[in-house]
Design an enzyme around this catalytic site. Sequence first.
Site, PDB file in Angstrom:
ATOM      1  N   ARG A 239       0.859  -1.179   0.000  1.00 40.58           N
ATOM      2  CA  ARG A 239       0.000   0.000   0.000  1.00 40.58           C
ATOM      3  C   ARG A 239       0.896   1.230   0.000  1.00 40.58           C
ATOM      4  NH1 ARG A 239      -3.429  -2.626  -1.613  1.00 40.58           N
ATOM      5  NH2 ARG A 239      -5.520  -3.053  -0.793  1.00 40.58           N
ATOM      6  N   GLU A 268      -3.147   7.984  -4.394  1.00 38.53           N
ATOM      7  CA  GLU A 268      -3.441   7.255  -5.629  1.00 38.53           C
ATOM      8  C   GLU A 268      -4.674   7.854  -6.264  1.00 38.53           C
ATOM      9  OE1 GLU A 268      -3.752   2.937  -5.522  1.00 38.53           O
ATOM     10  OE2 GLU A 268      -1.747   2.874  -4.659  1.00 38.53           O
ATOM     11  N   HIS A 287      -0.934   0.535  -9.786  1.00 37.89           N
ATOM     12  CA  HIS A 287      -1.563  -0.438  -8.874  1.00 37.89           C
ATOM     13  C   HIS A 287      -2.153  -1.620  -9.665  1.00 37.89           C
ATOM     14  CE1 HIS A 287      -3.634  -0.723  -4.669  1.00 37.89           C
ATOM     15  NE2 HIS A 287      -3.341  -1.929  -5.151  1.00 37.89           N
TER      16      HIS A 287
HETATM   17  C1  DGY Z   1      -5.376  -5.907  -3.132  1.00 36.87           C
HETATM   18  O1  DGY Z   1      -6.020  -6.920  -3.454  1.00 36.87           O
HETATM   19  O2  DGY Z   1      -5.325  -5.489  -1.982  1.00 36.87           O
HETATM   20  C2  DGY Z   1      -4.622  -5.218  -4.221  1.00 36.87           C
HETATM   21  O3  DGY Z   1      -4.055  -4.055  -3.839  1.00 36.87           O
HETATM   22  C3  DGY Z   1      -5.412  -5.135  -5.489  1.00 36.87           C
HETATM   23  O4  DGY Z   1      -5.350  -6.430  -5.982  1.00 36.87           O
END
Ligand code: DGY
Length: 328
Positions: A239, A268, A287
């Site tokens: 993240r 983001e 992402h």
């Molecule tokens: C998640 O699943 O947490 C990702 O960031 C997107 O696939």
Amino acid sequence: MPRPRVFVTRHIFPEALDAIRKKAQVDLWEDELPPSRATLLEKIKGVDGVLCLLTEVVDAEFMDAAGPQLKVISQIAVGHNNIDVAEATRRGIPVGYTPDVLTQTTADFTFALLMASARRVVEGHEFVRTGKWRTWHPLHFLGQDIYGATLGIVGMGRIGFEVARRATGFGMKVLYYDSIRKRELEVQVPMSPVDMDTLLHESDFITLHTALTKETHHLMSDAQFAKMKKTAILINAARGPVVDPKALYRALKEGKIGGAALDVTEPEPIPVDDPLLKLDNCLIVPHIASASVATRREMSRLAAQNLINGLEKRPLEKCVNPEVYEKT
Ligand code: DGY
């Protein structure tokens, strides 16, 4: 009996939507961009279930706006830092998510980022595309070897482990830091548990695979970058806010570290005038670590099934807060 009502906050794979439509009245948000907060709160009024993305903040206000009939929140992602799970649990609402199905794909992509930044793949492509390639040169595009390098993995969960497995295939030495030692994984893949400082000092590549929590917010900041090798490359497919972006910029600009490859950013999307985008040693993609056709199809199926199970008061296939079932 009237069919339950659900709000689905974005297009998912059509067969998954069809499965939901067989069981419920679906209000689908058709836009590419998320609904505004006001629209979202309006849309969810009186629904029995919501299928949402990491772009939606699902908090007490959201649950109040939906109303007491809300039976399930199904997120199409494994990360769920956008959802107030404690609040959902307090209200007895199960929260679905999509772990496991994206583990291998995300681990593959972590390696794609690692290799692309170590071997300057994107810079090389840009060089060719802009007509700068005039000859083979012994000193052009010198990168870093992956074979024999030390990889430091922060967070030895499902994805971290699969990255470790791939790293051993590349002849890398693997170190990991996790708040809980994973002895059962150490017998499967050769890797050494270390404290965070050792990992920072000794790694040629550092890859982040930790959830975003209060504790991991800006886990990587000035003090951590100062401890890294000047040639080290940071990879983040976890993240964005696990990394302090201003500190990262300073570290890259001042040569405290060698490079970074980011699948996720804070914020983001990253604004196009963000200084990180001006650096040659910072690779940023939007992402997409779990974005293979098969994986996104399976994530869609699982998120839809979690939603349906919740509407039908059956346990979710993958539930963040299974303790809700103990209450009833
Ligand atoms: C998640 O699943 O947490 C990702 O960031 C997107 O696939």
